[in-house]
Design a protein around this motif. Structure first.
Motif, PDB file in Angstrom:
ATOM      1  N   ALA A 105       0.839  -1.203   0.000  1.00 49.68           N
ATOM      2  CA  ALA A 105       0.000   0.000   0.000  1.00 49.68           C
ATOM      3  C   ALA A 105       0.871   1.249   0.000  1.00 49.68           C
ATOM      4  O   ALA A 105       0.562   2.236  -0.670  1.00 49.68           O
ATOM      5  CB  ALA A 105      -0.940  -0.005   1.209  1.00 49.68           C
ATOM      6  N   GLU A 106       1.996   1.197   0.746  1.00 50.11           N
ATOM      7  CA  GLU A 106       2.912   2.342   0.753  1.00 50.11           C
ATOM      8  C   GLU A 106       3.454   2.589  -0.651  1.00 50.11           C
ATOM      9  O   GLU A 106       3.705   3.712  -1.035  1.00 50.11           O
ATOM     10  CB  GLU A 106       4.079   2.107   1.728  1.00 50.11           C
ATOM     11  N   ALA A 107       3.629   1.501  -1.394  1.00 52.09           N
ATOM     12  CA  ALA A 107       4.134   1.637  -2.767  1.00 52.09           C
ATOM     13  C   ALA A 107       3.016   1.938  -3.759  1.00 52.09           C
ATOM     14  O   ALA A 107       3.261   2.150  -4.936  1.00 52.09           O
ATOM     15  CB  ALA A 107       4.865   0.353  -3.170  1.00 52.09           C
ATOM     16  N   GLY A 108       1.803   1.933  -3.285  1.00 57.98           N
ATOM     17  CA  GLY A 108       0.683   2.351  -4.129  1.00 57.98           C
ATOM     18  C   GLY A 108       0.011   1.242  -4.912  1.00 57.98           C
ATOM     19  O   GLY A 108      -0.869   1.503  -5.727  1.00 57.98           O
ATOM     20  N   SER A 109       0.407  -0.033  -4.683  1.00 55.38           N
ATOM     21  CA  SER A 109      -0.162  -1.092  -5.516  1.00 55.38           C
ATOM     22  C   SER A 109      -1.456  -1.699  -4.945  1.00 55.38           C
ATOM     23  O   SER A 109      -2.212  -2.319  -5.673  1.00 55.38           O
ATOM     24  CB  SER A 109       0.868  -2.195  -5.784  1.00 55.38           C
ATOM     25  N   VAL A 110      -1.693  -1.541  -3.656  1.00 55.20           N
ATOM     26  CA  VAL A 110      -3.003  -1.924  -3.100  1.00 55.20           C
ATOM     27  C   VAL A 110      -3.476  -0.783  -2.210  1.00 55.20           C
ATOM     28  O   VAL A 110      -2.715   0.106  -1.852  1.00 55.20           O
ATOM     29  CB  VAL A 110      -2.955  -3.241  -2.265  1.00 55.20           C
ATOM     30  N   SER A 111      -4.760  -0.818  -1.843  1.00 56.68           N
ATOM     31  CA  SER A 111      -5.272   0.283  -1.028  1.00 56.68           C
ATOM     32  C   SER A 111      -4.902   0.071   0.435  1.00 56.68           C
ATOM     33  O   SER A 111      -4.766  -1.068   0.899  1.00 56.68           O
ATOM     34  CB  SER A 111      -6.790   0.387  -1.169  1.00 56.68           C
ATOM     35  N   MET A 112      -4.743   1.164   1.155  1.00 59.91           N
ATOM     36  CA  MET A 112      -4.428   1.070   2.580  1.00 59.91           C
ATOM     37  C   MET A 112      -5.580   0.392   3.318  1.00 59.91           C
ATOM     38  O   MET A 112      -5.373  -0.325   4.291  1.00 59.91           O
ATOM     39  CB  MET A 112      -4.159   2.474   3.137  1.00 59.91           C
ATOM     40  N   GLU A 113      -6.791   0.618   2.815  1.00 56.49           N
ATOM     41  CA  GLU A 113      -7.967   0.019   3.447  1.00 56.49           C
ATOM     42  C   GLU A 113      -7.843  -1.510   3.482  1.00 56.49           C
ATOM     43  O   GLU A 113      -8.076  -2.143   4.506  1.00 56.49           O
ATOM     44  CB  GLU A 113      -9.213   0.446   2.666  1.00 56.49           C
ATOM     45  N   SER A 114      -7.440  -2.102   2.344  1.00 57.06           N
ATOM     46  CA  SER A 114      -7.319  -3.561   2.334  1.00 57.06           C
ATOM     47  C   SER A 114      -6.128  -4.004   3.173  1.00 57.06           C
ATOM     48  O   SER A 114      -6.149  -5.058   3.808  1.00 57.06           O
ATOM     49  CB  SER A 114      -7.228  -4.090   0.900  1.00 57.06           C
ATOM     50  N   ALA A 115      -5.085  -3.169   3.209  1.00 54.81           N
ATOM     51  CA  ALA A 115      -3.905  -3.514   4.011  1.00 54.81           C
ATOM     52  C   ALA A 115      -4.221  -3.545   5.494  1.00 54.81           C
ATOM     53  O   ALA A 115      -3.600  -4.293   6.251  1.00 54.81           O
ATOM     54  CB  ALA A 115      -2.790  -2.500   3.745  1.00 54.81           C
ATOM     55  N   MET A 116      -5.188  -2.747   5.923  1.00 52.66           N
ATOM     56  CA  MET A 116      -5.485  -2.641   7.350  1.00 52.66           C
ATOM     57  C   MET A 116      -6.506  -3.689   7.808  1.00 52.66           C
ATOM     58  O   MET A 116      -6.847  -3.747   8.989  1.00 52.66           O
ATOM     59  CB  MET A 116      -5.986  -1.226   7.693  1.00 52.66           C
ATOM     60  N   LYS A 117      -6.950  -4.530   6.878  1.00 52.02           N
ATOM     61  CA  LYS A 117      -7.992  -5.520   7.209  1.00 52.02           C
ATOM     62  C   LYS A 117      -7.572  -6.503   8.301  1.00 52.02           C
ATOM     63  O   LYS A 117      -8.423  -7.006   9.033  1.00 52.02           O
ATOM     64  CB  LYS A 117      -8.386  -6.311   5.953  1.00 52.02           C
ATOM     65  N   ILE A 118      -6.257  -6.761   8.406  1.00 49.75           N
ATOM     66  CA  ILE A 118      -5.813  -7.742   9.411  1.00 49.75           C
ATOM     67  C   ILE A 118      -6.106  -7.279  10.834  1.00 49.75           C
ATOM     68  O   ILE A 118      -6.048  -8.058  11.763  1.00 49.75           O
ATOM     69  CB  ILE A 118      -4.315  -8.103   9.287  1.00 49.75           C
ATOM     70  N   TYR A 119      -6.424  -5.978  10.982  1.00 47.75           N
ATOM     71  CA  TYR A 119      -6.700  -5.460  12.330  1.00 47.75           C
ATOM     72  C   TYR A 119      -8.190  -5.507  12.695  1.00 47.75           C
ATOM     73  O   TYR A 119      -8.573  -5.092  13.774  1.00 47.75           O
ATOM     74  CB  TYR A 119      -6.167  -4.026  12.471  1.00 47.75           C
ATOM     75  N   ASN A 120      -9.001  -6.029  11.755  1.00 49.25           N
ATOM     76  CA  ASN A 120     -10.444  -6.084  12.018  1.00 49.25           C
ATOM     77  C   ASN A 120     -10.799  -7.072  13.114  1.00 49.25           C
ATOM     78  O   ASN A 120     -11.802  -6.925  13.789  1.00 49.25           O
ATOM     79  CB  ASN A 120     -11.211  -6.475  10.745  1.00 49.25           C
ATOM     80  N   ASP A 121      -9.966  -8.101  13.242  1.00 50.05           N
ATOM     81  CA  ASP A 121     -10.283  -9.158  14.195  1.00 50.05           C
ATOM     82  C   ASP A 121      -9.011  -9.577  14.944  1.00 50.05           C
ATOM     83  O   ASP A 121      -7.956  -9.737  14.323  1.00 50.05           O
ATOM     84  CB  ASP A 121     -10.874 -10.359  13.441  1.00 50.05           C
ATOM     85  N   GLU A 122      -9.147  -9.751  16.241  1.00 50.07           N
ATOM     86  CA  GLU A 122      -7.956 -10.058  17.047  1.00 50.07           C
ATOM     87  C   GLU A 122      -7.259 -11.355  16.616  1.00 50.07           C
ATOM     88  O   GLU A 122      -6.057 -11.514  16.834  1.00 50.07           O
ATOM     89  CB  GLU A 122      -8.331 -10.149  18.531  1.00 50.07           C
ATOM     90  N   SER A 123      -8.025 -12.267  15.996  1.00 51.87           N
ATOM     91  CA  SER A 123      -7.423 -13.552  15.617  1.00 51.87           C
ATOM     92  C   SER A 123      -6.399 -13.393  14.498  1.00 51.87           C
ATOM     93  O   SER A 123      -5.544 -14.265  14.312  1.00 51.87           O
ATOM     94  CB  SER A 123      -8.516 -14.533  15.188  1.00 51.87           C
ATOM     95  N   THR A 124      -6.442 -12.292  13.742  1.00 56.87           N
ATOM     96  CA  THR A 124      -5.467 -12.096  12.657  1.00 56.87           C
ATOM     97  C   THR A 124      -4.424 -11.029  13.002  1.00 56.87           C
ATOM     98  O   THR A 124      -3.649 -10.613  12.145  1.00 56.87           O
ATOM     99  CB  THR A 124      -6.185 -11.699  11.342  1.00 56.87           C
ATOM    100  N   TRP A 125      -4.406 -10.594  14.255  1.00 53.27           N
ATOM    101  CA  TRP A 125      -3.405  -9.603  14.649  1.00 53.27           C
ATOM    102  C   TRP A 125      -2.009 -10.210  14.633  1.00 53.27           C
ATOM    103  O   TRP A 125      -1.822 -11.362  15.060  1.00 53.27           O
ATOM    104  CB  TRP A 125      -3.676  -9.095  16.065  1.00 53.27           C
ATOM    105  N   PRO A 126      -1.010  -9.431  14.199  1.00 55.56           N
ATOM    106  CA  PRO A 126       0.371  -9.926  14.252  1.00 55.56           C
ATOM    107  C   PRO A 126       0.916  -9.924  15.678  1.00 55.56           C
ATOM    108  O   PRO A 126       0.355  -9.274  16.563  1.00 55.56           O
ATOM    109  CB  PRO A 126       1.142  -8.920  13.388  1.00 55.56           C
TER     110      PRO A 126
END
Ligand SMILES: [Zn+2]
Length: 362
Positions: free
Chosen positions: A68-89
């Motif tokens: 997303a920083e490089a502009g190839s995907v949207s930041m919105e899709s990049a932030m999806k992993i934070y929607n649910d605690e089970s996918t948090w890094p």
């Protein structure tokens, strides 16, 4: 220079992600573009006199964010992993967080000398007030997430010397100090355990250094843990009323009562997903909805404890507002609702200046 905005008090804003946007797009802070929401010309046009500029470090495992920083995907899709605690890094390593924070901070620090007196990084309440009085754009250095800080407090000294004056304990993820809320909707901010022992110690370090502690993104138990320990006013830089929009990112009535009792402040987040009753990322959300949140927060906390915390350059704005240049439309709507004179001045910047002075001293 006169503009339509000069009929309104100057605005000081509790949160933006402009530094990330500048790095991502390569745009200049000094040139008007259609990218993002804040640059100096649009700030001037909208009567934005300054705000909290966030340093936020992406998780190393979030490869989507790198794309997303490089502009190839949207930041919105990049932030999806934070929607649910089970996918948090897992919490990121300290050295990774520090090296990235140094880069972002350096990008911010370049702006003041390049501005020829138009921009100042503010370190005291008096400096902030002077900037607002004299039309110098005020930048307050803020960490959105304490990941670059070590438990012994050495890095805090270094970043403080560089101008850091506000720290959010976490973003919507977990770290060594605390746990944030996921972005799912609708949901309660009560998601379990609060601060770790290192997090409690960090609150004491930030108190000693008189650095503001930001509670936005923190889960509810973390909020109460801070409330118990801190000697400073409680601050949620960019959070709305959970009663009107049940996102875990928003404040419950009880949390707002605690903000009021501590003589703190909550800043209205303009992100449509935190404004709307249905939580949708729908830009077709009227400015009147922002005013409804302000009115609710003022009713609950009083006119002295509400400000603005736009989330410009990090969120989806109501199309009617669009960007920083659109702020006079919000001021007008607040005026139409009856917030005029001293009340409007407090909402626009007065409450932020007071709380920052109470927290920083002087
Ligand atoms: Zn945020």
């Amino acid at each position: 220079m006169t503009s339509a905005s000069s009929i309104y008090p100057q605005i000081f804003d509790g949160h933006n992600d402009t530094i990330l946007s500048l790095v991502r797009t390569g745009r200049s802070f000094f040139e008007r573009t259609g990218d993002g929401h804040i640059d100096l010309p649009r700030a001037r046009e909208g009567g934005l006199g300054g705000g909290f500029f966030a340093v936020y470090v992406h998780d190393p495992v979030n490869v989507e964010a790198t794309k997303a920083e490089a502009g190839s995907v949207s930041m919105e899709s990049a932030m999806k992993i934070y929607n649910d605690e089970s996918t948090w890094p897992e919490p990121m390593p300290l050295d990774y967080a520090q090296s990235h924070a140094l880069g972002l901070l350096g990008r911010l620090l370049q702006i003041e000398p390049a501005s020829h007196g138009q921009v100042k990084i503010v370190r005291t309440g008096a400096e902030l007030q002077r900037c607002l009085d004299h039309g110098v754009f005020a930048m307050l250095l803020h960490f959105e997430g304490a990941e670059p800080l070590d438990p012994d407090g050495y890095a805090l000294e270094t970043f403080y010397a560089a101008g850091l004056r506000s720290v959010g304990l976490t973003h919507s993820r977990r770290n060594r100090f605390s746990r944030g809320v996921p972005f799912k909707f609708p949901a309660s901010p009560d998601t379990g355990d609060g601060l770790t022992d290192a997090g409690k110690e960090l609150v004491r370090q930030l108190n000693r250094r008189k650095v503001m502690i930001d509670l936005s993104h923190l889960n509810e138990q973390g909020f109460w843990d801070v409330a118990k320990i801190t000697n400073a006013p409680l601050v949620a830089t960019h959070s709305n009323a959970h009663r009107l929009s049940p996102s875990p990112r928003n404040l419950t009535d009880k949390q707002m009562d605690a903000v009021r009792e501590s003589r703190g402040i909550a800043g209205l987040n303009f992100h449509v997903g935190f404004l709307r009753e249905d939580g949708a990322r729908n830009a077709d959300t009227p400015i009147s909805r922002m005013v409804e949140h302000i009115a609710y927060m003022v009713d609950r906390m009083g006119i002295d404890h509400v400000g603005l915390g736009s989330d410009f350059d990090g969120a989806t704005m109501p199309a009617e507002l669009k960007d920083a240049a659109g702020l006079p439309r919000l001021m007008q709507a607040l005026g139409d609702r009856g917030y005029t004179g001293e009340d409007l001045r407090k909402l626009a910047h007065g409450n932020w200046v007071r709380v920052l002075r109470d927290t920083w001293g002087g």
